[in-house]
Write an enzyme that holds these catalytic residues in place. Structure first.
Site, short mmCIF file in Angstrom:
data_model
loop_
_atom_site.label_atom_id
_atom_site.label_comp_id
_atom_site.label_asym_id
_atom_site.label_seq_id
_atom_site.Cartn_x
_atom_site.Cartn_y
_atom_site.Cartn_z
N GLU A 79 47.35 10.20 -29.50
CA GLU A 79 48.64 9.61 -29.18
C GLU A 79 48.44 8.16 -28.74
OE1 GLU A 79 48.97 12.48 -25.44
OE2 GLU A 79 50.56 11.00 -25.39
N CYS A 111 49.72 15.40 -26.32
CA CYS A 111 48.40 16.01 -26.08
C CYS A 111 48.19 17.30 -26.87
CB CYS A 111 48.22 16.28 -24.59
SG CYS A 111 48.47 14.83 -23.59
N HIS A 233 45.25 22.66 -20.82
CA HIS A 233 45.37 21.20 -20.94
C HIS A 233 45.23 20.62 -19.53
CE1 HIS A 233 46.65 17.21 -21.62
NE2 HIS A 233 47.83 17.36 -21.05
#
Ligand code: CAA
Length: 391
Positions: A79, A111, A233
């Site tokens: 990103e 993400c 994450h």
């Protein structure tokens, strides 16, 4: 035939901002970072290190000449792309000297995209069992000086080789994804740093986890105790710990609970030193767990929660295969300790440095330490990369 991750490599910047420095400069208590966010240090990139150089270095760590002759797809998830048109993987394909008859693309969804890349790789290998697919999640997380997210920045790339009969872990084909159209964190084309609704983003992360996990449990009749470890994450490790606590059943037996929390601690070791690496952070957690655990064994299942703002989330799992330890390093922390520590002044200088383009679109840069590859210059708007000669 099984399909999964055969190799994993990692690269980050050669510079580090220790959070004591930041705490002092921003008038914060260090415990806010070390306990409140569970972060100790952040990797900071100079202008000569970008998602291409880190991706190439991460892949170079794991690939043999035989791999390069058999890879027929290179996927970069990011990103923090460097071009709106040309995929970063095209540069990486060239820098690594991968055989020419390959497909090279870039994927984006905050993400989450690294997980999408693994899914595409899996489908490709299912149809082409001899193929090897290189999936690299590479990002520079840059929030802005004195912004709320400043203490969670970072930079790094995780490279994964997806093959049939993998030697680390197999995909268990149990993926459950969720999409919700929200503005929790986003970066319009005209901005170099993201817009972030910080607290809202943490609520969305946790609610996406709770609801995706509930759907996963329903579809697969799963319990948390089915897993030896769960990786999340990691925008900052403390949020992931809240996530683990959220899905942990109150009546879970102590042995299973301790195993999950011990393995959680192992999964955040690298991120504590590196910060958020966006698309790669879930996989840096996986690497940290696998390289530092002395108790995981073949057959163990590892759950993964992927989250990309905007937002897309996904839960899926991997199963470790015989001999996986032999495919991993045990000395990676020493690499992180070798990074050069930055003063606040030097960090801010690196943060603000931009290519000073001449009229014809060219720029040269000071020499900085980088990994195996560096951005040498820009000539007529074209980025020129070189391989560093290490002794
Ligand atoms: N000792 C111990 N703990 C302390 C402390 C001290 N002296 N001072 C503060 N803390 C604790 C706080 O209590 C808080 O913990 P809890 O969350 O458990 O209450 C924690 O430290 C952080 O404190 P604040 O909430 O005051 O921190 P903040 O103003 O720095 O904001 C944040 C935190 C909003 C998450 C900010 O870091 C941010 O905007 N980060 C970027 C966005 C982000 O990471 N979002 C995550 C979900 S989105 C996503 O996952 C995608 C992605 O990668 C970006």
């Amino acid at each position: 035939m099984t399909i999964g991750i055969d190799k994993i490599g990692f690269a980050t910047s050669q510079y580090v901002l220790n959070l004591e420095e930041l705490a002092q400069a921003r008038g914060q208590k260090i415990e806010k970072y070390t306990t409140g966010l569970m972060l100790d240090a952040l990797s900071i990139t100079p202008i000569t290190e970008d998602i291409v150089t880190m991706a190439a270095s991460a892949a170079q760590e794991i690939l043999t000449e035989d791999d390069k002759a058999n890879i027929d797809m290179v996927i970069i998830a990011t990103e923090s792309g460097i071009d709106q048109s040309k995929a970063a993987s095209v540069y990486v394909h060239h820098l690594l000297d991968i055989q020419p008859f390959a497909r090279s693309i870039e994927m984006k969804e905050a993400c989450y995209a690294g997980t999408a890349g693994l899914n595409y790789a899996k489908l490709h290998v299912e149809k082409n069992p001899e193929s090897k697919v290189l999936v690299i999640a590479s990002d520079i997380a840059k929030y802005g000086i004195e912004s709320a997210g400043e203490s969670t920045q970072g930079a790094g790339a995780v490279a994964m080789l997806v093959t049939s009969n993998p030697r680390i872990a197999t995909f268990l084909d149990d993926n459950v994804a969720q999409t919700r159209d929200i503005y929790d964190f986003w970066r319009p084309n005209y901005s170099t740093t993201p817009f972030v609704d910080g607290i809202y983003s943490t609520k969305q992360y946790l609610d996406s986890l709770k609801t995706t996990w509930a759907e996963y449990q329903k579809r697969h009749e799963a319990e948390l105790s089915d897993f030896a470890a769960f990786c999340f994450h990691l925008p900052y490790p403390k949020l992931a710990l809240k996530g683990l606590n959220k899905i942990m059943p109150k009546d879970m037996d102590n042995q299973a609970k301790n195993q999950l929390t011990d393995n959680f601690d192992l999964s955040i070791q690298y991120s504590r030193q590196v910060g958020n690496i966006y698309t790669g952070s879930l996989y840096l957690g996986l690497l940290s767990l696998l390289e530092n655990s002395q108790t995981l064994k073949a057959g163990d299942k590892i759950g993964l929660f992927s989250y990309g703002s905007g937002a897309v989330s996904e839960i899926f799992s991997l199963q470790l295969v015989d001999g996986f330890k032999g495919m991993l390093r045990s000395d990676r922390m020493a690499d992180l300790e070798k990074r050069r520590a930055l003063s606040i002044g030097d960090y801010e200088k690196l943060f603000y440095e931009e290519a000073d383009l001449t009229e014809d679109g060219s720029a040269s840069f000071d020499t900085y330490a980088t990994g195996d590859y560096a951005l040498k210059s820009i000539q007529n708007h074209q980025r020129i990369y070189v391989r560093n000669e290490h002794d």
